[in-house]
Design a protein around this motif. Sequence first.
Motif, PDB file in Angstrom:
ATOM      1  N   THR A 119      21.551  14.179  39.338  1.00  0.00           N
ATOM      2  CA  THR A 119      21.540  15.519  39.908  1.00  0.00           C
ATOM      3  C   THR A 119      20.729  15.566  41.193  1.00  0.00           C
ATOM      4  N   ALA A 120      19.611  14.887  41.233  1.00  0.00           N
ATOM      5  CA  ALA A 120      18.749  14.908  42.407  1.00  0.00           C
ATOM      6  C   ALA A 120      19.430  14.265  43.618  1.00  0.00           C
ATOM      7  N   ALA A 121      20.379  13.360  43.383  1.00  0.00           N
ATOM      8  CA  ALA A 121      21.039  12.674  44.475  1.00  0.00           C
ATOM      9  C   ALA A 121      22.086  13.541  45.160  1.00  0.00           C
ATOM     10  N   VAL A 122      22.505  14.645  44.522  1.00  0.00           N
ATOM     11  CA  VAL A 122      23.519  15.516  45.096  1.00  0.00           C
ATOM     12  C   VAL A 122      22.839  16.532  46.001  1.00  0.00           C
ATOM     13  N   PRO A 123      23.200  16.585  47.290  1.00  0.00           N
ATOM     14  CA  PRO A 123      22.542  17.535  48.186  1.00  0.00           C
ATOM     15  C   PRO A 123      22.915  18.971  47.832  1.00  0.00           C
ATOM     16  N   ALA A 124      21.956  19.856  47.973  1.00  0.00           N
ATOM     17  CA  ALA A 124      22.192  21.262  47.698  1.00  0.00           C
ATOM     18  C   ALA A 124      23.070  21.858  48.790  1.00  0.00           C
ATOM     19  N   LYS A 125      23.971  22.753  48.395  1.00  0.00           N
ATOM     20  CA  LYS A 125      24.826  23.434  49.356  1.00  0.00           C
ATOM     21  C   LYS A 125      24.212  24.800  49.637  1.00  0.00           C
ATOM     22  N   THR A 126      23.959  25.089  50.890  1.00  0.00           N
ATOM     23  CA  THR A 126      23.395  26.381  51.254  1.00  0.00           C
ATOM     24  C   THR A 126      24.119  26.925  52.475  1.00  0.00           C
ATOM     25  N   GLN A 127      24.136  28.228  52.572  1.00  0.00           N
ATOM     26  CA  GLN A 127      24.728  28.909  53.715  1.00  0.00           C
ATOM     27  C   GLN A 127      23.825  30.091  54.034  1.00  0.00           C
ATOM     28  N   ARG A 128      23.638  30.401  55.303  1.00  0.00           N
ATOM     29  CA  ARG A 128      22.751  31.494  55.713  1.00  0.00           C
ATOM     30  C   ARG A 128      23.550  32.598  56.392  1.00  0.00           C
ATOM     31  N   VAL A 129      23.132  33.842  56.109  1.00  0.00           N
ATOM     32  CA  VAL A 129      23.699  35.017  56.756  1.00  0.00           C
ATOM     33  C   VAL A 129      22.525  35.815  57.307  1.00  0.00           C
ATOM     34  N   ALA A 130      22.598  36.149  58.581  1.00  0.00           N
ATOM     35  CA  ALA A 130      21.550  36.950  59.207  1.00  0.00           C
ATOM     36  C   ALA A 130      21.920  38.430  59.107  1.00  0.00           C
ATOM     37  N   ILE A 131      20.912  39.255  58.929  1.00  0.00           N
ATOM     38  CA  ILE A 131      21.092  40.707  59.000  1.00  0.00           C
ATOM     39  C   ILE A 131      20.373  41.126  60.276  1.00  0.00           C
ATOM     40  N   ASP A 132      21.164  41.508  61.273  1.00  0.00           N
ATOM     41  CA  ASP A 132      20.587  41.800  62.582  1.00  0.00           C
ATOM     42  C   ASP A 132      21.423  42.868  63.274  1.00  0.00           C
ATOM     43  N   ASN A 133      20.755  43.824  63.905  1.00  0.00           N
ATOM     44  CA  ASN A 133      21.431  44.886  64.639  1.00  0.00           C
ATOM     45  C   ASN A 133      22.417  45.643  63.734  1.00  0.00           C
ATOM     46  N   PHE A 134      21.982  45.898  62.495  1.00  0.00           N
ATOM     47  CA  PHE A 134      22.769  46.630  61.498  1.00  0.00           C
ATOM     48  C   PHE A 134      24.122  45.981  61.236  1.00  0.00           C
ATOM     49  N   ALA A 135      24.119  44.632  61.127  1.00  0.00           N
ATOM     50  CA  ALA A 135      25.340  43.883  60.827  1.00  0.00           C
ATOM     51  C   ALA A 135      24.989  42.586  60.114  1.00  0.00           C
ATOM     52  N   PHE A 136      25.941  42.084  59.325  1.00  0.00           N
ATOM     53  CA  PHE A 136      25.817  40.779  58.689  1.00  0.00           C
ATOM     54  C   PHE A 136      26.491  39.765  59.605  1.00  0.00           C
ATOM     55  N   ALA A 137      25.818  38.647  59.895  1.00  0.00           N
ATOM     56  CA  ALA A 137      26.386  37.638  60.793  1.00  0.00           C
ATOM     57  C   ALA A 137      26.177  36.246  60.212  1.00  0.00           C
ATOM     58  N   PRO A 138      27.266  35.533  59.919  1.00  0.00           N
ATOM     59  CA  PRO A 138      28.639  35.959  60.099  1.00  0.00           C
ATOM     60  C   PRO A 138      29.043  37.004  59.052  1.00  0.00           C
ATOM     61  N   GLN A 139      30.051  37.800  59.393  1.00  0.00           N
ATOM     62  CA  GLN A 139      30.486  38.867  58.490  1.00  0.00           C
ATOM     63  C   GLN A 139      31.276  38.300  57.314  1.00  0.00           C
TER      64      GLN A 139
END
Length: 117
Positions: free
Chosen positions: A29-49
């Motif tokens: 399990t430790a050898a499998v890289p974690a999958k992550t994705q980021r969403v910014a909340i900026d200027n009253f919007a989600f980016a990417p939408q």
Amino acid sequence: MTILCHYGRFAFVGALVAPAALIPPAAVTAAVPAKTQRVAIDNFAFAPQVIVVAPGTTVTWTNADEDPHTVTATDKSFHSAAMDTDESYSFTFTRPGEYAYFCSLHPHMTGKVIVKG
């Protein structure tokens, strides 16, 4: 290492191999890289939408606005508390599907996570 064994008129040649059962599950399990994705909340919007991710991906929303925001699934499968500036909320998507969400404090702010597996 190869081993040669004689059994009467027959010879057996084999190799010593460690059985897979001896490998601790944590090491695999430790050898499998974690999958992550980021969403910014900026200027009253989600980016990417809209984002497309694989099952098992953790999405992290971070508020860059000065006003508080939430991340609330329209199907109520996830919901954050109000996040102040620089605060984050994470959710791991395990099943394929489309997950629409919005800010419960500012309902015009919408986004979608598409999980394809």
